[in-house]
Design a protein around this motif. Structure first.
Motif, mmCIF file in Angstrom:
data_model
loop_
_atom_site.group_PDB
_atom_site.id
_atom_site.type_symbol
_atom_site.label_atom_id
_atom_site.label_comp_id
_atom_site.label_asym_id
_atom_site.label_seq_id
_atom_site.Cartn_x
_atom_site.Cartn_y
_atom_site.Cartn_z
ATOM 1 N N LEU A 27 -9.533 5.659 5.798
ATOM 2 C CA LEU A 27 -8.035 5.177 5.564
ATOM 3 C C LEU A 27 -7.545 6.872 4.819
ATOM 4 O O LEU A 27 -8.236 7.490 4.032
ATOM 5 N N ASP A 28 -6.495 7.112 5.002
ATOM 6 C CA ASP A 28 -5.562 8.094 4.289
ATOM 7 C C ASP A 28 -5.403 7.911 2.705
ATOM 8 O O ASP A 28 -5.519 8.855 1.897
ATOM 9 N N VAL A 29 -4.911 6.781 2.316
ATOM 10 C CA VAL A 29 -4.902 6.159 1.005
ATOM 11 C C VAL A 29 -5.367 4.607 1.104
ATOM 12 O O VAL A 29 -5.090 3.686 1.809
ATOM 13 N N ALA A 30 -6.105 4.518 0.251
ATOM 14 C CA ALA A 30 -6.562 3.072 -0.163
ATOM 15 C C ALA A 30 -6.141 2.912 -1.539
ATOM 16 O O ALA A 30 -6.080 3.667 -2.617
ATOM 17 N N VAL A 31 -5.504 1.567 -1.892
ATOM 18 C CA VAL A 31 -4.914 1.272 -2.991
ATOM 19 C C VAL A 31 -5.637 0.086 -3.662
ATOM 20 O O VAL A 31 -5.785 -0.875 -2.781
ATOM 21 N N ILE A 32 -6.162 0.151 -4.860
ATOM 22 C CA ILE A 32 -6.992 -0.643 -5.522
ATOM 23 C C ILE A 32 -5.907 -1.839 -6.315
ATOM 24 O O ILE A 32 -5.363 -1.247 -7.201
ATOM 25 N N GLY A 33 -5.517 -2.866 -5.769
ATOM 26 C CA GLY A 33 -4.525 -3.937 -6.633
ATOM 27 C C GLY A 33 -3.438 -4.184 -5.480
ATOM 28 O O GLY A 33 -3.015 -3.178 -5.050
ATOM 29 N N ALA A 34 -2.929 -5.425 -5.514
ATOM 30 C CA ALA A 34 -1.889 -5.698 -4.492
ATOM 31 C C ALA A 34 -0.771 -6.532 -5.219
ATOM 32 O O ALA A 34 -0.268 -7.470 -4.605
ATOM 33 N N GLY A 35 -0.729 -6.160 -6.419
ATOM 34 C CA GLY A 35 0.297 -6.876 -7.094
ATOM 35 C C GLY A 35 1.549 -5.883 -7.089
ATOM 36 O O GLY A 35 1.647 -5.264 -6.144
ATOM 37 N N LEU A 36 2.478 -6.011 -8.032
ATOM 38 C CA LEU A 36 3.738 -5.270 -7.789
ATOM 39 C C LEU A 36 3.544 -3.581 -7.735
ATOM 40 O O LEU A 36 4.010 -3.216 -6.782
ATOM 41 N N CYS A 37 2.662 -3.131 -8.567
ATOM 42 C CA CYS A 37 2.441 -1.596 -8.262
ATOM 43 C C CYS A 37 1.744 -1.424 -6.942
ATOM 44 O O CYS A 37 2.027 -0.301 -6.184
ATOM 45 N N GLY A 38 0.888 -2.276 -6.495
ATOM 46 C CA GLY A 38 0.103 -1.919 -5.153
ATOM 47 C C GLY A 38 1.029 -2.152 -4.015
ATOM 48 O O GLY A 38 0.822 -1.394 -2.980
ATOM 49 N N LEU A 39 1.823 -3.073 -4.075
ATOM 50 C CA LEU A 39 2.913 -3.417 -2.788
ATOM 51 C C LEU A 39 3.894 -2.345 -2.723
ATOM 52 O O LEU A 39 4.085 -1.732 -1.683
ATOM 53 N N VAL A 40 4.416 -2.108 -3.843
ATOM 54 C CA VAL A 40 5.556 -0.852 -3.752
ATOM 55 C C VAL A 40 4.730 0.492 -3.392
ATOM 56 O O VAL A 40 5.251 1.291 -2.744
ATOM 57 N N THR A 41 3.486 0.544 -3.904
ATOM 58 C CA THR A 41 2.704 2.010 -3.345
ATOM 59 C C THR A 41 2.786 1.972 -1.735
ATOM 60 O O THR A 41 3.042 3.040 -1.180
ATOM 61 N N LEU A 42 2.206 0.972 -1.144
ATOM 62 C CA LEU A 42 2.147 0.662 0.145
ATOM 63 C C LEU A 42 3.405 1.144 0.967
ATOM 64 O O LEU A 42 3.595 1.610 1.921
ATOM 65 N N ALA A 43 4.521 0.355 0.233
ATOM 66 C CA ALA A 43 5.779 0.557 0.928
ATOM 67 C C ALA A 43 6.366 1.816 0.766
ATOM 68 O O ALA A 43 6.872 2.529 1.959
ATOM 69 N N ALA A 44 6.026 2.462 -0.086
ATOM 70 C CA ALA A 44 6.604 3.951 -0.560
ATOM 71 C C ALA A 44 5.967 5.410 0.397
ATOM 72 O O ALA A 44 6.419 5.921 0.913
ATOM 73 N N LEU A 45 4.383 4.701 0.354
ATOM 74 C CA LEU A 45 3.647 5.580 1.513
ATOM 75 C C LEU A 45 4.216 5.471 2.884
ATOM 76 O O LEU A 45 4.308 6.366 3.489
ATOM 77 N N LYS A 46 4.427 4.151 3.307
ATOM 78 C CA LYS A 46 4.905 4.103 4.594
ATOM 79 C C LYS A 46 6.273 4.780 4.776
ATOM 80 O O LYS A 46 6.822 5.307 6.205
ATOM 81 N N LYS A 47 6.930 4.740 3.808
ATOM 82 C CA LYS A 47 8.289 5.571 3.638
ATOM 83 C C LYS A 47 8.274 6.810 4.223
ATOM 84 O O LYS A 47 9.131 7.626 4.770
ATOM 85 N N VAL A 48 7.260 7.484 3.543
ATOM 86 C CA VAL A 48 6.916 9.168 3.928
ATOM 87 C C VAL A 48 6.109 9.260 5.186
ATOM 88 O O VAL A 48 5.555 10.621 5.354
ATOM 89 N N GLY A 49 5.945 8.226 5.884
ATOM 90 C CA GLY A 49 5.105 8.505 7.110
ATOM 91 C C GLY A 49 3.581 8.616 6.916
ATOM 92 O O GLY A 49 2.791 8.993 7.762
ATOM 93 N N ILE A 50 2.994 8.114 5.862
ATOM 94 C CA ILE A 50 1.438 7.855 5.381
ATOM 95 C C ILE A 50 1.300 6.469 5.797
ATOM 96 O O ILE A 50 1.561 5.481 4.916
ATOM 97 N N CYS A 51 0.929 6.028 6.984
ATOM 98 C CA CYS A 51 0.867 4.770 7.448
ATOM 99 C C CYS A 51 -0.419 4.000 7.553
ATOM 100 O O CYS A 51 -0.733 2.865 7.525
ATOM 101 N N ASN A 52 -1.596 5.034 7.552
ATOM 102 C CA ASN A 52 -2.956 4.356 7.567
ATOM 103 C C ASN A 52 -3.512 4.240 5.968
ATOM 104 O O ASN A 52 -4.218 4.817 5.466
#
Length: 488
Positions: free
Chosen positions: A40-65
């Motif tokens: 994975l390019d980025v693994a996020v520990i936690g999928a609450g508010l902070c985790g979900l917005v992190t995934l969305a923000a990463l996809k927004k800058v083209g970091i999709c894996n």
């Protein structure tokens, strides 16, 4: 003005908005594998508010894996329907939250599409369970990659610079490799709920923390004591009262309940964007002064308690002793002795790696505020001093003297959780500025990964030879004229 008439209509609008914004853009990172297994390019520990917005923000800058992992079942991430006990959110309803600048992704758009614009205007604050429903929708419509029921057991730093994450899922062990890791672990962040020493003086069945999952229905007819004066204390007291507790005593160590939220007075984009650039002395002053003043509970939260005749507030009443008394406990304060069946400590959280063995690889290796800054006399604060001293993109900074390879690995882990507040301000502690924080995090990760892959990107640049022009798009007038003269 046309508003989406249904949730399906809103989702079509959202997809159109994303299309117009070219979101998500094309991925640009090279694929990484180890022994034919994906990294994975980025693994996020936690999928609450902070985790979900992190995934969305990463996809927004083209970091999709990217992928998030959460120990909770799907739809129960974070505190919203587990241990949070307020009736409504404390955040104003018009805060854009995790929408990342996309109007059709806001809570308001989601709410109005289902209940109408007038219902939104009539609503005071957002009902807490409804916020969880919104986050479930947010995850679905953005197609965010989350693995639930995955408990992190260890973080390991490999010699090749990758980070190994060990998980337990359904009794099986699984290892995931990642180039970067984001800890989006919420309020408890890097530690655990805090209990004062006095709580250990009676059997654990008599003691709970405000962040514990408590069967409130079991408190019907019981005597309950709540320790604390913040929002969590009021929420727990109110929940016990509403469940039919016979009596609830609220013990406050101060002579008065805090009344002024100092951070509300400076809540603006200047603080959101500018705090991170302040000198350490200013950051320390903000944090310590704020901690000493404390954040008051919302007025409506206190009224939710005080409307019950069997609620009793005890000011200037620190708990000096707990004494087991048969099937109950005596709470001892300077003002008296109170018999109770359960004591709920709403006493916050602390950074304590000893209570989070999954983070033991970081213990003793990351720079803390007490390592980086010495406050003037009278301004010492152990709690603030124990938080991580983070870099500009939320990355941990290594303590001096670490092996260079290990030091680099430490800084490949970011803290996008409550303990980031002293370093970055109040952009990871709630809903209002969470998009600003996620954008800062994603931009920093993109920069870090691009620089790390600079040879790859430079080689692609130098090797690129796809022509834009084929040579048949124009005619050289001078050549034509010379040929005409030569041909007479």
């Amino acid at each position: 003005m046309h508003r989406p008439a249904s949730l399906e209509d809103l989702e079509r609008r959202l997809q159109l908005d994303l299309l117009w914004l070219n979101q998500p853009p094309k991925a640009w990172l090279p694929r990484t594998e180890v022994d034919s297994a994906e990294v994975l390019d980025v693994a996020v520990i936690g999928a609450g508010l902070c985790g979900l917005v992190t995934l969305a923000a990463l996809k927004k800058v083209g970091i999709c894996n990217v992928r998030a992992f959460d120990r909770a079942p799907k739809g129960r991430e974070g505190p919203w329907i587990t241990y949070a006990r307020m009736e409504t959110l404390r955040t104003r309803k018009d805060a854009a939250g995790p929408a990342l600048g996309i109007p059709s992704l806001t809570f308001r758009a989601w709410f109005e599409a289902q209940y109408g614009a007038q219902a939104y205007l009539d609503m005071g604050l957002i009902p807490r369970p409804m916020w969880m429903d919104y986050l479930v929708w947010y995850r679905r419509v953005l197609d965010l990659d989350v693995v639930n029921d995955a408990t992190l057991s260890a973080i390991g730093f490999r010699e090749d610079g990758l980070i190994a994450l060990d998980f337990e899922r359904a009794g099986a062990k699984e290892q995931v490799l990642a180039r970067r890791v984001v800890l989006a672990t919420g309020l408890d962040g890097l530690g655990a709920p805090t209990l004062p020493d006095v709580a250990a003086r009676v059997p654990s069945r008599f003691v709970k923390h405000g962040a514990d999952v408590i069967d409130m229905a079991s408190l019907k007819g019981k005597r309950v004591s709540v320790v604390g004066a913040g929002a969590s204390a009021m929420d727990n007291a109110a929940a016990a009262l509403e469940a039919g507790a016979a009596r609830v005593d609220i013990f406050v160590r101060r002579a008065d309940i805090p009344r002024v939220d100092k951070f509300t007075g400076v809540g603006n984009q200047g603080m959101t964007q500018g705090y991170v650039g302040l000198p350490d002395a200013d950051k320390w002053t903000y944090m310590v002064a704020g901690e000493r003043a404390q954040i008051p509970p919302p007025r409506h939260s206190v009224l939710r308690v005080s409307r019950h005749l069997n609620a009793f507030f005890h000011l200037a009443s620190p708990i000096s002793e707990l004494v087991e008394a048969g099937d109950a406990v005596d709470v001892v304060t300077p003002k008296g002795r109170y018999r109770t069946d359960l004591v709920i400590f709403a006493t916050g959280f602390s950074v304590d790696f000893g209570k989070r063995p999954e983070f033991s690889a970081l213990a003793g290796k990351i720079l803390l505020w007490r390592d980086a800054y010495t406050p003037p006399a009278g301004w010492e604060h152990e709690g603030v001093g124990s938080t991580p001293y983070l870099g500009p993109s939320f990355e941990f900074l290594p303590k001096p003297g670490l092996d260079p390879g290990l030091a680099a690995s430490v800084s490949r882990v970011a803290c996008f959780a409550y303990p980031a507040v002293p370093s970055h301000g109040k952009i990871t502690s709630g809903i209002p500025s969470i998009s600003d924080g996620a954008a800062r995090l994603a931009t920093g990760l993109a920069r870090s990964l691009f620089v790390e892959d600079r040879t790859y990107h430079l080689d692609r640049f130098l090797a690129f030879d796809t022509p834009e022009l084929l040579g048949d798009e124009w005619t050289d007038a001078d050549i034509d004229e010379d040929m005409s003269i030569a041909n007479g």
